[in-house]
Write a protein that holds these residues in place. Structure first.
Motif, PDB file in Angstrom:
ATOM      1  N   ALA A   1       0.839  -1.199   0.000  1.00  8.33           N
ATOM      2  CA  ALA A   1       0.000   0.000   0.000  1.00  8.33           C
ATOM      3  C   ALA A   1       0.877   1.253   0.000  1.00  8.33           C
ATOM      4  O   ALA A   1       0.568   2.234  -0.676  1.00  8.33           O
ATOM      5  CB  ALA A   1      -0.937  -0.005   1.207  1.00  8.33           C
ATOM      6  N   ALA A   2       1.990   1.209   0.746  1.00  9.38           N
ATOM      7  CA  ALA A   2       2.914   2.347   0.769  1.00  9.38           C
ATOM      8  C   ALA A   2       3.486   2.590  -0.626  1.00  9.38           C
ATOM      9  O   ALA A   2       3.574   3.739  -1.085  1.00  9.38           O
ATOM     10  CB  ALA A   2       4.026   2.107   1.779  1.00  9.38           C
ATOM     11  N   ALA A   3       3.854   1.515  -1.315  1.00  5.65           N
ATOM     12  CA  ALA A   3       4.361   1.642  -2.691  1.00  5.65           C
ATOM     13  C   ALA A   3       3.260   2.172  -3.609  1.00  5.65           C
ATOM     14  O   ALA A   3       3.496   3.076  -4.420  1.00  5.65           O
ATOM     15  CB  ALA A   3       4.879   0.291  -3.181  1.00  5.65           C
ATOM     16  N   ASP A   4       2.051   1.629  -3.455  1.00  3.90           N
ATOM     17  CA  ASP A   4       0.924   2.060  -4.292  1.00  3.90           C
ATOM     18  C   ASP A   4       0.585   3.532  -4.063  1.00  3.90           C
ATOM     19  O   ASP A   4       0.169   4.228  -4.987  1.00  3.90           O
ATOM     20  CB  ASP A   4      -0.326   1.217  -3.994  1.00  3.90           C
ATOM     21  N   SER A   5       0.772   4.015  -2.828  1.00  7.38           N
ATOM     22  CA  SER A   5       0.416   5.401  -2.519  1.00  7.38           C
ATOM     23  C   SER A   5       1.271   6.389  -3.310  1.00  7.38           C
ATOM     24  O   SER A   5       0.874   7.525  -3.522  1.00  7.38           O
ATOM     25  CB  SER A   5       0.556   5.673  -1.023  1.00  7.38           C
ATOM     26  N   LYS A   6       2.443   5.943  -3.749  1.00 10.36           N
ATOM     27  CA  LYS A   6       3.338   6.816  -4.513  1.00 10.36           C
ATOM     28  C   LYS A   6       2.982   6.867  -6.000  1.00 10.36           C
ATOM     29  O   LYS A   6       3.537   7.662  -6.741  1.00 10.36           O
ATOM     30  CB  LYS A   6       4.787   6.358  -4.339  1.00 10.36           C
ATOM     31  N   THR A   7       2.062   6.009  -6.422  1.00  4.66           N
ATOM     32  CA  THR A   7       1.712   5.937  -7.844  1.00  4.66           C
ATOM     33  C   THR A   7       0.232   6.214  -8.091  1.00  4.66           C
ATOM     34  O   THR A   7      -0.321   5.757  -9.089  1.00  4.66           O
ATOM     35  CB  THR A   7       2.073   4.548  -8.415  1.00  4.66           C
ATOM     36  N   LEU A   8      -0.414   6.937  -7.173  1.00  2.00           N
ATOM     37  CA  LEU A   8      -1.836   7.264  -7.358  1.00  2.00           C
ATOM     38  C   LEU A   8      -1.999   8.160  -8.585  1.00  2.00           C
ATOM     39  O   LEU A   8      -1.144   8.999  -8.858  1.00  2.00           O
ATOM     40  CB  LEU A   8      -2.379   7.975  -6.116  1.00  2.00           C
ATOM     41  N   SER A   9      -3.105   8.006  -9.285  1.00  4.71           N
ATOM     42  CA  SER A   9      -3.312   8.784 -10.509  1.00  4.71           C
ATOM     43  C   SER A   9      -3.522  10.269 -10.216  1.00  4.71           C
ATOM     44  O   SER A   9      -3.137  11.118 -11.008  1.00  4.71           O
ATOM     45  CB  SER A   9      -4.490   8.218 -11.308  1.00  4.71           C
ATOM     46  N   THR A  10      -4.124  10.584  -9.070  1.00  2.00           N
ATOM     47  CA  THR A  10      -4.265  11.992  -8.690  1.00  2.00           C
ATOM     48  C   THR A  10      -3.711  12.170  -7.283  1.00  2.00           C
ATOM     49  O   THR A  10      -3.853  11.284  -6.436  1.00  2.00           O
ATOM     50  CB  THR A  10      -5.740  12.449  -8.704  1.00  2.00           C
TER      51      THR A  10
END
Length: 94
Positions: A19-28
């Motif tokens: 989730a921490a990694a995903d939070s850096k690649t959010l579309s907005t």
């Protein structure tokens, strides 16, 4: 694909790191309130209760806000903070 409850703490930690990694690649980019929520939940989940002094500079508004947000979670278990962080990131991804 349905999200499953993590079986144990190792699964939770892996999901938390993902989730921490995903939070850096959010579309907005989330607004500042959500960013503070992410920050404080991440710190509480990874470190636990706030362990630093508040910033001494009264004009250091960003770090004061971050410290206050983290401090507001005092007493929340790391596991609970991780679960809330994962849920928030998943909500932001959808």
């Amino acid at each position: 694909m349905k999200m499953q409850e993590p079986n144990n703490i190792m699964d939770l930690k892996q999901e938390f790191e993902q989730a921490a990694a995903d939070s850096k690649t959010l579309s907005t980019k989330p607004d500042n309130d959500v960013l503070l929520q992410l920050y404080s939940l991440y710190k509480q989940g990874s470190i636990g209760d706030v362990n630093t002094e508040p910033p001494s500079n009264p004009f250091d508004f960003v770090n004061k806000a971050k410290h206050d947000a983290w401090s507001s979670l005092k007493g929340k278990s790391s596991e609970e903070a991780m679960k809330e962080y994962i849920a928030l990131v998943n909500k932001l991804k959808s």
